[in-house]
Motif scaffolding. Sequence first.
Motif, PDB file in Angstrom:
ATOM      1  N   LYS A  39       0.848  -1.204   0.000  1.00 34.18           N
ATOM      2  CA  LYS A  39       0.000   0.000   0.000  1.00 34.18           C
ATOM      3  C   LYS A  39       0.883   1.253   0.000  1.00 34.18           C
ATOM      4  O   LYS A  39       2.024   1.207   0.467  1.00 34.18           O
ATOM      5  CB  LYS A  39      -0.856   0.002   1.268  1.00 34.18           C
ATOM      6  N   PRO A  40       0.365   2.380  -0.481  1.00 36.40           N
ATOM      7  CA  PRO A  40       1.140   3.630  -0.426  1.00 36.40           C
ATOM      8  C   PRO A  40       1.553   3.953   1.004  1.00 36.40           C
ATOM      9  O   PRO A  40       0.838   3.616   1.947  1.00 36.40           O
ATOM     10  CB  PRO A  40       0.149   4.672  -0.955  1.00 36.40           C
ATOM     11  N   GLY A 100       2.976   2.003  -3.373  1.00 38.55           N
ATOM     12  CA  GLY A 100       1.810   1.135  -3.453  1.00 38.55           C
ATOM     13  C   GLY A 100       1.876   0.332  -4.746  1.00 38.55           C
ATOM     14  O   GLY A 100       2.102   0.882  -5.816  1.00 38.55           O
ATOM     15  N   HIS A 103      -0.460   1.256  -7.625  1.00 41.64           N
ATOM     16  CA  HIS A 103      -0.047   2.477  -8.319  1.00 41.64           C
ATOM     17  C   HIS A 103       1.217   2.225  -9.146  1.00 41.64           C
ATOM     18  O   HIS A 103       1.333   2.691 -10.282  1.00 41.64           O
ATOM     19  CB  HIS A 103       0.178   3.589  -7.294  1.00 41.64           C
ATOM     20  N   SER A 348       1.354   8.564  -5.252  1.00 42.99           N
ATOM     21  CA  SER A 348       0.176   7.698  -5.373  1.00 42.99           C
ATOM     22  C   SER A 348      -1.045   8.462  -5.875  1.00 42.99           C
ATOM     23  O   SER A 348      -1.854   7.924  -6.637  1.00 42.99           O
ATOM     24  CB  SER A 348      -0.124   7.063  -4.018  1.00 42.99           C
ATOM     25  N   PRO A 353      -4.949   3.533  -9.276  1.00 37.48           N
ATOM     26  CA  PRO A 353      -4.506   2.171  -8.931  1.00 37.48           C
ATOM     27  C   PRO A 353      -4.999   1.135  -9.936  1.00 37.48           C
ATOM     28  O   PRO A 353      -6.127   1.217 -10.410  1.00 37.48           O
ATOM     29  CB  PRO A 353      -5.113   1.939  -7.549  1.00 37.48           C
TER      30      PRO A 353
END
Lengths: 566, 128, 103
Positions: A39-40, A100, A103, A348, A353
């Motif tokens: 995840k970011p 992330g 992304h 991000s 995404p």
Amino acid sequence: ATLAGSLPRLARSADSAYDLDRFGNARILHMTDTHAQLKPVYFREPSVNIGIGSMQGNPPHLVGKAFLDRFGIRPDSADAYAFTSIEFEKGAGRFGKLGGFAHLKTLIDRLRSDVGAGRSLLLDGGDLWQGTGLANAMQGADMVDAANLLGIEAMTGHWEFTYGEQVLRDNLERFKGEFLAQNVFLTEEAAFNDAKAFDPASGRVFKPSVIKDIGGHRVAVIGQAFPYVPIAHPKRFTPDWKFGIRDEELQKLVDGHRNNDKVDAVILLSHNGMDVDLKLASRVTGIDVILGGHTHDAVPQPITVANAGGVTLVTNAGSNGKYLAVLDLDIAKGKVANVRYRLLPVFSELLKPDLAMQALIEKAREPHAAAWGDKIAAADRLLYRRGNFSGTMDQLICDALRGELHAEIALSPGFRWGTTALAGQPLTMEDVLAQTAITYPETYVATMTGAQIKDVLEDVCDNLFNPDPYYQQGGDMVRVGGLSYACTPSETVGKRISELKLNGGRTLEAGKSYKVAGWASVNEQKGTPVWDVVASHLRSGKPPNRDAPGVTLKGVDGNPGITAQQ
Amino acid sequence: AFAAANDKYPEEAFKAKSEADAIKALYGKTAEASDKVKLDAPEIAENGAVVPVSVTTTLPDVTSISFLVSENPVVLVASYKIPAGTMPSVANRIKMAKTSNVIVVVEAGGKVYSTTKEVKVTVGGCGG
Amino acid sequence: MPSTIRVRATSNGDITEVQALIQHPMDSGFVKDAKGEIISPHFIQQLTFEYDGKNVFAANWGGGVSKDPYVKFAFKGGKKGDDLKISWIDNKGATDTTTAKIQ
Ligand SMILES: [Mn+2]
Ligand SMILES: [Mn+2]
């Protein structure tokens, strides 16, 4: 190869930020040290990254304004936020999280489709499978799935080895790319016992390199795993294997690819750490570019190193999924004619995404979401780890160790992974695990004499500041709680650490014994996992310890590896 | 039974506390540094109790190769006889009590040559 | 009792490469046991490799050689199927001998 690159001006718009001018005929994308951050994240770059001797004042040992000046980055810009610690919280509010995998996937797909099919390559420099609670629980299997979906074609390793041989091999069985490591060999015993090896004759455990066709050109990619796995981690994870830098074996490999395989370019995918890569580049000839990792240095432009055969470019691509390196090569017959390099921060918010990756991540996280999602406490201030001597997150861990284990002194490893939490942000078990998730998390309480404590500090300090990079290991200084000291990085081993004092100002006595708590010991321990110790400290609601970290630096005035703001 | 007709064990050399004394006891002369002696040893030992070191040389007429560790309580570790027809190249594993120079000595054509490399023995501690 | 000596000797036609791994504590006499008492010295002092009636390699060892010693060397000649004889003697007078076929 010559460097013709400059930093892209990052416009704050999703459409133009990642439009790169076309250059050359082969694009190599490099990511490294993501530490399983699917995840970011927020990740504050260091405000202290000291270089001494010939390394002083040279990348990667530049921080803050000196960094911006060296690389021509505008203060107050998105790049300044991504690459330095200057006004980190302000930047976090303006520019948000980075990285992330969903992304990254969008960005990678776009950069690959920009150059067309068969003209690009995606490489990962290792430390891909470790760094989160999820990766630790799944022993890296989650990251193999993510790597496959991302399309990683080759990787090397470091923390990957800390799952042990069986898990490593099981994961690699499922990995669709190649795992490359020219510098891992069977021990003499393992060779006598016919242990599994890629090449039993040489004892090489893994495939050392691969030749890829990119747009009709032959590019050799050689893997260089972290050279010090059995020293930096418990030896029990890799009992059958020997590591090391092994630049002579590397030279033979490069020469073989050049002379026999007639490759057009040679890339070293390295987990040596940047200082080691810079020295290696001066000794080994025939490598066009070293794509480096391990030391988590986000260096926007390659460093050109001259050697007997020409020049080699050395890069390092940061950590935690914050950056994607784009190496565009203009390859001619048998040589690289020109190069353009960019280290793109992965903002991000600027990237939509990828849905398939998002679904994969959510599915992997789902079994643990409930258990790890509850707020345990709130961050009382900016909590970060990266820096040569201390970070607020490690101070918190040291407080937890001392408080929960009733010890006078705490020691905590100087890991460079671990994300940053903003002041006021809720802290969950997932956040605690992001600082602590390793395969040897057991805490210990030991009685050590003052002399033994000093020896440990001296030893680790030499791994950081030995003037010869080949004698460094690429971590940060062990963190201390309940103790203060002075450090003179330019001194020799045994003479760097002085003025050791306990909290309250009493001198640490060489012959006296002290109760010391710690974790991540290379010796087998039986204590509570450190994440439970930290969580229980946070739950206890004890008032935060705001003492300044007790390290006084000596002999480094004016070193551009230190900012005024600590 | 130990059948081989070997030379006498060099007791005195294995009592020496300095590399100069050990080399003197073994060869009766001092060694000169040579870049024709190639010593392969790790920069940082993975385990001080088992440090793989090897040597090879392009010098002709090699008759003996010895390994010394300057900080060990007994400096001389191993001394090998190289008869004619045997390659001037040896690999073995040595103990190192602490960070120290490893010295390899090659006797060739009646002269004695050496090369040195520092090997670090550390408690470790990791990072990136 | 199985031999303490394991040997791999391989010939490529011109050169025979030899590796040996020997089980031995190689106590230097400078290490203390768990009770704090010095472990008395116990190490191999001499090791020889004999081919065709001649020594092709000989070692003089001190207590600084690692536990379970390993050594690797090579000599010219040596035919596949021929015997290589390996012997050691330690400071307490214990010995072992084995023969290995060159492969
Ligand atoms: Mn690493
Ligand atoms: Mn890393």
